[in-house]
Design a protein around this motif. Structure first.
Motif, PDB file in Angstrom:
ATOM      1  N   MET A 226     -47.630 -21.296  87.603  1.00  0.00           N
ATOM      2  CA  MET A 226     -47.370 -20.908  86.222  1.00  0.00           C
ATOM      3  C   MET A 226     -45.896 -21.019  85.839  1.00  0.00           C
ATOM      4  SD  MET A 226     -50.424 -20.041  85.228  1.00  0.00           S
ATOM      5  CE  MET A 226     -50.366 -18.896  83.843  1.00  0.00           C
ATOM      6  N   PRO A 227     -45.630 -21.272  84.545  1.00  0.00           N
ATOM      7  CA  PRO A 227     -44.251 -21.227  84.043  1.00  0.00           C
ATOM      8  C   PRO A 227     -43.774 -19.779  83.953  1.00  0.00           C
ATOM      9  CG  PRO A 227     -45.780 -21.526  82.229  1.00  0.00           C
ATOM     10  CD  PRO A 227     -46.613 -21.566  83.482  1.00  0.00           C
ATOM     11  N   ILE A 228     -42.472 -19.566  84.069  1.00  0.00           N
ATOM     12  CA  ILE A 228     -41.947 -18.200  83.954  1.00  0.00           C
ATOM     13  C   ILE A 228     -41.096 -17.983  82.712  1.00  0.00           C
ATOM     14  CG2 ILE A 228     -42.069 -17.722  86.424  1.00  0.00           C
ATOM     15  CD1 ILE A 228     -39.024 -18.153  86.551  1.00  0.00           C
ATOM     16  N   HIS A 283     -36.312 -11.728  88.410  1.00  0.00           N
ATOM     17  CA  HIS A 283     -36.805 -10.722  87.465  1.00  0.00           C
ATOM     18  C   HIS A 283     -37.896 -11.281  86.546  1.00  0.00           C
ATOM     19  CE1 HIS A 283     -33.941  -7.796  88.856  1.00  0.00           C
ATOM     20  NE2 HIS A 283     -32.941  -8.641  88.659  1.00  0.00           N
ATOM     21  N   LEU A 284     -37.745 -12.527  86.123  1.00  0.00           N
ATOM     22  CA  LEU A 284     -38.779 -13.139  85.291  1.00  0.00           C
ATOM     23  C   LEU A 284     -40.110 -13.186  86.027  1.00  0.00           C
ATOM     24  CD1 LEU A 284     -36.780 -16.148  83.778  1.00  0.00           C
ATOM     25  CD2 LEU A 284     -37.623 -14.163  82.521  1.00  0.00           C
ATOM     26  N   SER A 285     -40.063 -13.628  87.254  1.00  0.00           N
ATOM     27  CA  SER A 285     -41.280 -13.704  88.072  1.00  0.00           C
ATOM     28  C   SER A 285     -41.878 -12.321  88.288  1.00  0.00           C
ATOM     29  CB  SER A 285     -40.939 -14.355  89.419  1.00  0.00           C
ATOM     30  OG  SER A 285     -41.991 -14.203  90.344  1.00  0.00           O
ATOM     31  N   ASN A 286     -41.050 -11.358  88.658  1.00  0.00           N
ATOM     32  CA  ASN A 286     -41.552 -10.006  88.944  1.00  0.00           C
ATOM     33  C   ASN A 286     -42.244  -9.387  87.741  1.00  0.00           C
ATOM     34  OD1 ASN A 286     -40.386 -10.336  91.418  1.00  0.00           O
ATOM     35  ND2 ASN A 286     -38.682  -8.922  91.071  1.00  0.00           N
ATOM     36  N   GLU A 287     -41.658  -9.565  86.557  1.00  0.00           N
ATOM     37  CA  GLU A 287     -42.243  -8.965  85.365  1.00  0.00           C
ATOM     38  C   GLU A 287     -43.609  -9.570  85.048  1.00  0.00           C
ATOM     39  OE1 GLU A 287     -42.817  -6.375  82.350  1.00  0.00           O
ATOM     40  OE2 GLU A 287     -41.302  -6.298  83.945  1.00  0.00           O
ATOM     41  N   ILE A 303     -49.791 -15.073  93.982  1.00  0.00           N
ATOM     42  CA  ILE A 303     -48.818 -15.522  94.984  1.00  0.00           C
ATOM     43  C   ILE A 303     -47.444 -15.418  94.332  1.00  0.00           C
ATOM     44  CG2 ILE A 303     -48.066 -17.391  96.491  1.00  0.00           C
ATOM     45  CD1 ILE A 303     -50.954 -18.433  96.429  1.00  0.00           C
ATOM     46  N   GLY A 304     -46.612 -14.512  94.845  1.00  0.00           N
ATOM     47  CA  GLY A 304     -45.310 -14.243  94.253  1.00  0.00           C
ATOM     48  C   GLY A 304     -44.254 -15.202  94.772  1.00  0.00           C
ATOM     49  N   CYS A 305     -43.603 -15.890  93.850  1.00  0.00           N
ATOM     50  CA  CYS A 305     -42.617 -16.908  94.218  1.00  0.00           C
ATOM     51  C   CYS A 305     -41.459 -16.851  93.230  1.00  0.00           C
ATOM     52  CB  CYS A 305     -43.287 -18.284  94.185  1.00  0.00           C
ATOM     53  SG  CYS A 305     -42.204 -19.668  94.581  1.00  0.00           S
ATOM     54  N   GLY A 306     -40.249 -16.859  93.752  1.00  0.00           N
ATOM     55  CA  GLY A 306     -39.081 -16.888  92.873  1.00  0.00           C
ATOM     56  C   GLY A 306     -38.063 -15.823  93.201  1.00  0.00           C
ATOM     57  N   GLY A 307     -36.978 -16.204  93.856  1.00  0.00           N
ATOM     58  CA  GLY A 307     -35.871 -15.283  94.075  1.00  0.00           C
ATOM     59  C   GLY A 307     -35.973 -14.395  95.288  1.00  0.00           C
ATOM     60  N   ILE A 308     -36.788 -14.760  96.263  1.00  0.00           N
ATOM     61  CA  ILE A 308     -36.877 -13.954  97.487  1.00  0.00           C
ATOM     62  C   ILE A 308     -35.768 -14.402  98.430  1.00  0.00           C
ATOM     63  CG2 ILE A 308     -38.294 -13.293  99.464  1.00  0.00           C
ATOM     64  CD1 ILE A 308     -40.768 -13.865  97.759  1.00  0.00           C
ATOM     65  N   LEU A 309     -34.668 -13.656  98.410  1.00  0.00           N
ATOM     66  CA  LEU A 309     -33.527 -13.987  99.267  1.00  0.00           C
ATOM     67  C   LEU A 309     -33.283 -12.943 100.341  1.00  0.00           C
ATOM     68  CD1 LEU A 309     -32.460 -15.257  96.175  1.00  0.00           C
ATOM     69  CD2 LEU A 309     -30.983 -16.276  97.890  1.00  0.00           C
ATOM     70  N   THR A 310     -33.965 -11.796 100.253  1.00  0.00           N
ATOM     71  CA  THR A 310     -33.812 -10.728 101.236  1.00  0.00           C
ATOM     72  C   THR A 310     -35.170 -10.113 101.525  1.00  0.00           C
ATOM     73  OG1 THR A 310     -33.512  -8.966  99.608  1.00  0.00           O
ATOM     74  CG2 THR A 310     -31.519 -10.170 100.288  1.00  0.00           C
TER      75      THR A 310
END
Length: 361
Positions: A226-228, A283-287, A303-310
């Motif tokens: 999906m687009p965010i 934040h866009l993905s999380n919301e 499936i959560g994707c976007g900004g997982i750095l930690t």
């Protein structure tokens, strides 16, 4: 020590070199290492997860690890036999297209170091679905490892029209189904910078695409990437179409197309040429994950994707409602130990929640 050496010694050297050259070099190295027992053993000893059982079954597929490699890194399927050694539970190969595609003109990757982001302008570079099928047929799939295949339209004039794009997606899905390659399929409707734009991230066009694709016979779960950069009302209108066609779930989500979201705007390109990965997507993905979970409950696998750095970023995604995770940029910025660290934290989370009699999402 491994983390220290990567961040203090290896990463500074790598980040002085063209990012696409580094990507290609590591893919080639991984491809070779995965074919040799000693190579797999070395990678597993350094980066493999050796903790308790954290396996999870989603849509009938059991994942040994909740962390998958997002589409866009292993776009030709060259790492499908080795990523299990890095604590990945799945490899989303692709995006694959009906015809081979050289992608957009270079530079196709740029680092935004302060913003912990990449400017991605690949343009769906890949060798085409038929060649990738032949490669995967010749690979010994690691036991318990999951192969997802991301499908997109070829980035050329033939795929730019509504009819041409639908035929393009249909050919790839049909070929994959015929050869029984892949454990799940993801329809990528949200890749920026391609001929014709994102012409299926709109309800009526998406409906026409899914009418064709759902006629292909197979028993694999189907997801949509999906687009965010989308308001909830518009995003939810796409989810309603997916619900009509019994699509299993969504990957939330793709690249950020708004350069103003860069943490350090001076790093962003002056004109739009590629989407932003990494922290700019977090934040866009999380919301959108939260709202999808709140509105639809367990109807869609997320499936959560976007900004997982930690590790903390991964846990936030899960708490927002993600069932599984995908990443790329975090592995590049933090190092190949990140997936193992996430698995260790996830094991603690599973133990804690099971002790309280809670079904772990």
């Amino acid at each position: 020590m491994i983390k220290f050496l990567y961040k203090k010694a290896l990463k500074p050297l790598l980040f002085k070199t063209d990012p696409e050259f580094i990507h290609d070099a590591f893919v080639n190295l991984g491809e070779v290492a995965g074919k040799v027992g000693a190579g797999r053993a070395m990678l597993s000893s350094m980066y493999g997860f050796k903790g308790p059982d954290i396996s999870k079954t989603v849509d009938g597929i059991t994942y040994k690890s909740p962390v998958g490699l997002a589409a866009g890194f292993d776009y030709n399927g060259k790492l499908a036999h080795v990523l299990d050694c890095l604590a990945f539970g799945a490899d989303e190969i692709g995006s694959v297209t009906a015809r081979p595609c050289e992608g957009n003109a270079k530079p196709r990757l740029q680092r935004m170091i302060k913003s912990q982001s990449l400017v991605v302008y690949k343009g769906l570079r890949n060798q085409g679905v038929d060649k990738i099928i032949e490669r995967l047929k010749g690979i010994k799939k690691p036991e318990g490892f999951v192969w997802g295949i991301s499908i997109a339209k070829t980035n050329d004039e033939g795929g730019s029209t509504l009819e041409g794009g639908i035929a393009d997606y249909h050919y790839s899905l049909k070929r994959l189904a015929e050869e029984n390659i892949g454990d799940f399929y993801t329809i990528n409707i949200s890749c920026p910078n391609v001929h014709g734009g994102e012409n299926f991230a709109e309800p009526e066009r998406l409906r026409k695409l899914l009418e064709k694709l759902t006629a292909v016979k197979h028993a694999k779960p189907m997801y949509v990437k999906m687009p965010i950069n989308t308001e909830w009302k518009e995003f939810n209108s796409l989810l309603m179409v997916l619900d009509e066609f019994n699509i299993h779930g969504v990957v939330i989500g793709n690249l950020n197309k708004n350069y103003e979201d860069a943490v350090y705007p001076e790093e962003a390109p002056k004109e739009y040429r590629g989407g932003l990965s990494g922290k700019t997507c977090f934040h866009l993905s999380n919301e959108l994950i939260r709202q999808t979970k709140q509105h639809w409950g367990s109807r869609f696998t997320i499936i959560g994707c976007g900004g997982i750095l930690t590790v903390s970023d991964a846990m936030v995604k899960l708490e927002a409602g993600a069932d599984l995770l995908q990443l790329i940029t975090g592995m590049i910025f933090e190092g190949p130990h990140l997936m193992k660290d996430i698995c260790e934290a996830y094991a603690v989370r599973v133990k804690h929640k099971r002790g309280e009699g809670i079904l772990v999402p």
